[in-house]
Design an enzyme around this catalytic site. Structure first.
Site, PDB file in Angstrom:
ATOM      1  N   ASP A   1       1.109  -7.393  12.404  1.00 19.23           N
ATOM      2  CA  ASP A   1       1.208  -8.212  11.327  1.00 19.23           C
ATOM      3  C   ASP A   1       1.943  -9.394  11.702  1.00 19.23           C
ATOM      4  O   ASP A   1       1.888 -10.413  10.749  1.00 19.23           O
ATOM      5  CB  ASP A   1       1.839  -7.514  10.047  1.00 19.23           C
ATOM      6  CG  ASP A   1       1.112  -6.377   9.707  1.00 19.23           C
ATOM      7  OD1 ASP A   1      -0.266  -6.268   9.743  1.00 19.23           O
ATOM      8  OD2 ASP A   1       1.653  -5.331   9.189  1.00 19.23           O
TER       9      ASP A   1
ATOM     10  N   ASP B   1       4.028  -4.871   7.415  1.00 15.94           N
ATOM     11  CA  ASP B   1       5.485  -4.240   8.293  1.00 15.94           C
ATOM     12  C   ASP B   1       5.454  -3.784   9.637  1.00 15.94           C
ATOM     13  O   ASP B   1       6.149  -3.207  10.123  1.00 15.94           O
ATOM     14  CB  ASP B   1       5.837  -2.820   7.456  1.00 15.94           C
ATOM     15  CG  ASP B   1       4.727  -1.842   7.748  1.00 15.94           C
ATOM     16  OD1 ASP B   1       3.636  -1.972   7.955  1.00 15.94           O
ATOM     17  OD2 ASP B   1       5.009  -0.708   7.560  1.00 15.94           O
TER      18      ASP B   1
ATOM     19  N   ASP C   1      -1.250  -5.601   3.893  1.00 17.13           N
ATOM     20  CA  ASP C   1      -1.683  -4.600   4.969  1.00 17.13           C
ATOM     21  C   ASP C   1      -1.843  -3.220   4.177  1.00 17.13           C
ATOM     22  O   ASP C   1      -1.235  -3.232   3.061  1.00 17.13           O
ATOM     23  CB  ASP C   1      -0.591  -4.361   6.146  1.00 17.13           C
ATOM     24  CG  ASP C   1      -1.154  -3.583   7.209  1.00 17.13           C
ATOM     25  OD1 ASP C   1      -2.365  -3.390   7.344  1.00 17.13           O
ATOM     26  OD2 ASP C   1      -0.166  -2.871   7.668  1.00 17.13           O
TER      27      ASP C   1
END
Length: 779
Positions: free
Chosen positions: A673, A669, A469
């Protein structure tokens, strides 16, 4: 002594009374031994902290078969078989596995070494050694003529002396080995103890019968005066060598979890609480959430919290693996177990007891060390048939030597068959994987890499694509406000005011940046109603009956609007320099834009280069726009990126790559996700992120940067290499040792392997596997 749970006498009959069902017991606030409780006050036998009072419902405790321990008794904890005979089945008491007879291992690692089992084994070894030496000398006296033992007594008399000396070695020092062997036969789980039972037991029983009834044996077994050759020295010395091997193995095994013990010892026993300006020392377990604590130079931080006064340079190396002290200021987080530098500071306790990061690390490492890696299935399959094969080879050896061997053929046949049984060691196969996992997960925890299970270590070694990410993973996750512009009649300040007012209800990092930027500009927040978060798009709300939206292009589409070419150009200019642009919608118009930027972590560039050198392609999947994603990808030299991703897009991308045969790791995080982390072969959560991300992931990086992924990859490579070395050694050792013990070299070189040498080699094999695994502590 262990006490059983106190129960209402009627509870089992279905007429449980409601009185006295709540019982006061005590547990360790650090959860050193999981949920274990004690019946009276005192100190934890593991970490020496004062036990904390808890209440349990005795009826429920009965259902769960809970044990209430006396605090002054020996801490039994929970135990499991290192061979995983029954999976991860746990046992309440220390002792031997009821299936294979192996000594059970403590599931929860203690803060101090428990040498009880080792000391017992050492005492038995000393007795065996003291008795075996004279037995060996008597048996070998014919090779040392200067001893002249035959002038003192007859060979038959010396046979009785051997019997008297060897019997305590068999029954006192080594009796438990035969019990283990019998259990293995009774439960049909043949192992090392099966071979010792058959091999050593045969030598001892043969010798006893030969001593009592020599006349029943053929002449091949007798000397010139009619004495049958005895094997008491073989039984005694073999068992002494096995005892030595077990003693060394126990000592080496205690070192495999040294990393966890070091973590347990990080928490200080006391804390300094500040109350009305006055300091007082209190036991760590008495610290409550909200307490103000003081840490002086060189002291350990007692619990997790937030600094409220002073600055600090904190050594976090034991938990994060970073050797450079971290500078901390007001409102920065501090972690229990880390070490303060040369300053003094006050902080507010936020997490205490089992909620602290240190406690969670210890719990996760303990759990991971008990898990099984897929590669262990190979060892399990081999070990299942190994002992039966060895017994068959031993019988075949006896037959071949008895039929075709030189005189005395039966004596040769017997001794070589015993050598085959003794030299084989299935334990080396069984221990090859779990000891490496135990040492590796502990070492990972010291480097800030928390592994949830052994499977993820093996999978991490195979990963060829890493998906990351952007926010909070590649970047710091702390965006700052850059600009705010109006497209229409509203002023720039009014654009910021409306946007910040809506975002006060959002927890997204971008929203926090906008709110913080508005506060710096002394902007007054408006009363917003009907707030709604739209995953992957932005937020919606109402102000004085007018609909307001703040988000990306997808949110604009939800409102049924579109951008003009001029508006596109103005936003693109900001995106091309890596800024994230949010559009403010008021009613039926896009009124302006707000841009924020998130600094790329200094460690990201180097970490990505190192991963790419390890043949791992790095792809970025972000909910940010195409221009910003492209700018970040270009700066980091990524192998690819996908912009404007919704949570389901990340999940689908992981699946798509897996269907193409890739082994995918996903690092993130945020809550969005979590689905992709769950789907990936290996989910990696940043410790700086959300709890749900960490729950979905199999590896958590405490420091929260990509260097942790490099460490995880290197750890995986080293652990898997170590496991393969162990398995190779175990396979090769048996492949070479068994034929030599069977006498394959005798026709060519006249070499036979004594059962005594076979016993020494067998003991060495298990110890060498553990010793090799201990090398991982230095990775």
């Amino acid at each position: 002594m262990e006490k059983k749970s106190k129960k209402n006498p009627d509870c089992c009959s279905g007429h449980a009374k409601t009185v006295d069902t709540i019982h006061k017991v005590y547990s360790c606030p650090m959860k050193c031994e999981g949920e274990k409780v004690y019946s009276s006050e005192g100190r934890c036998p593991v970490c020496n902290m004062n036990l904390k009072e808890v209440n349990i419902d005795l009826n429920h405790a009965h259902d769960r078969h809970e044990n209430i321990q006396n605090t002054h008794s020996e801490a039994n904890g929970k135990y499991f078989c290192p061979m995983h005979c029954e999976g991860n089945k746990m046992y309440e008491k220390s002792g031997d596995c009821p299936v294979c007879g192996m000594h059970l291992v403590a599931a929860e690692v203690e803060g101090a070494d428990d040498d009880t089992t080792y000391e017992v084994m050492k005492r038995k070894f000393r007795v065996a050694l003291f008795l075996s030496i004279p037995v060996f000398i008597i048996a070998m006296s014919e090779f040392f003529s200067f001893l002249n033992l035959d002038l003192i007594a007859t060979k038959y008399t010396w046979g009785w002396v051997e019997f008297v000396l060897a019997t305590p070695v068999v029954f006192y020092s080594s009796g438990e080995f035969f019990i283990r062997g019998w259990k293995s036969i009774r439960t049909w789980n043949p192992n090392m103890w099966t071979l010792i039972l058959i091999g050593v037991g045969s030598a001892y029983i043969f010798s006893v019968i030969a001593l009592l009834m020599p006349g029943i044996f053929p002449d091949q077994f007798k000397d010139s005066v009619g004495n049958v050759h005895l094997y008491f020295e073989a039984a005694a010395v073999i068992l002494t060598l096995v005892l030595l091997g077990q003693m060394l193995e126990l000592k080496a095994h205690s070192k495999t979890n040294s990393a966890i013990k070091a973590l347990l010892n990080l928490a200080p026993p006391i804390a300094r609480r500040v109350n009305n300006g006055e300091e007082e020392e209190i036991p760590l377990e008495n610290v409550q959430v909200g307490d103000i604590l003081r840490v002086k130079p060189g002291e350990k931080v007692p619990v997790d919290g937030i600094i409220i006064a002073g600055t600090a340079f904190i050594d976090e190396s034991m938990i994060t693996g970073e050797p450079i002290p971290s500078e901390k200021y007001n409102n920065d987080k501090v972690t229990g177990g880390t070490i303060n530098g040369k300053t003094s500071f006050d902080f507010k306790a936020v997490k205490v007891g089992s909620d602290t990061l240190l406690s969670q690390i210890i719990e996760m490492v303990n759990e991971a060390s008990r898990s099984r890696a897929p590669i262990q299935k190979l060892a399990d399959v081999v070990a299942r048939y190994f002992v039966i094969t060895v017994i068959a080879i031993s019988l075949l050896t006896f037959v071949i030597w008895a039929v075709w061997g030189p005189e005395p053929a039966y004596a040769y046949a017997f001794i070589n068959a015993v050598s085959v049984l003794i030299i084989a060691c299935p334990c080396a196969l069984g221990l090859a994987t779990p000891v490496s996992i135990m040492v590796g997960t502990g070492r990972g925890a010291q480097s800030g890499v928390l592994v949830k299970n052994a499977r993820s270590i093996e999978e991490m070694n195979k990963v060829d694509i890493l998906i990351v990410d952007k926010t909070g993973t590649i970047t710091e996750g702390k965006p700052s406000l850059q600009s705010y512009e109006s497209f229409n009649k509203l002023t720039n300040i009014e654009i910021l005011q409306l946007a910040a007012s809506v975002d006060t209800f959002s927890e997204h990092p971008v929203a926090e940046a906008i709110v913080k930027g508005a506060k710096k500009n002394d902007i007054e927040f408006l009363q917003i109603e009907s707030f709604e978060s739209v995953t992957g798009k932005g937020v919606k709300a109402e102000y004085q009956g007018v609909r307001i939206g703040l988000g990306n292009k997808r949110l604009i589409e939800d409102f049924g609007l579109s951008l003009t070419k001029e508006q596109e150009n103005r936003s693109s200019q900001k995106q091309l320099v890596g800024q994230t642009v949010m559009y403010l919608i008021v009613g039926s118009q896009v009124e302006g834009i707000i841009s924020v930027s998130d600094k790329i972590k200094p460690t990201s560039i180097d970490a990505i280069k190192r991963l790419q050198k390890m043949s791992v392609k790095v792809l970025m999947l972000t909910g940010d726009n195409e221009n910003t994603a492209k700018a970040v990808s270009r700066e980091l030299n990524l192998d690819g990126y996908v912009a404007d991703c919704l949570p389901e897009d990340k999940y689908n991308k992981v699946k798509e790559l897996q269907e193409k045969g890739h082994i995918v790791a996903m690092a993130g995080d945020g809550i969005n996700d979590a689905p992709a982390l769950e789907q990936a072969n290996v989910g990696i959560a940043m410790g700086t992120g959300t709890d749900i991300a960490m729950q979905s992931a199999e590896i958590t990086l405490i420091k929260g940067d990509l260097n942790g992924i490099v460490r995880a990859r290197e750890l995986s490579i080293q652990v898997m290499r170590n496991i393969k070395q162990n398995l190779f050694f175990a396979f090769v050792y048996n492949a070479i040792g068994i034929p030599i013990a069977a006498g394959i070299l005798f026709p060519f070189f006249g070499i036979l392997l004594s059962p005594l040498i076979a016993a020494a080699a067998m003991s060495f094999s298990s110890v060498s596997v553990i010793t090799n695994a201990l090398r991982l502590r230095k990775v």
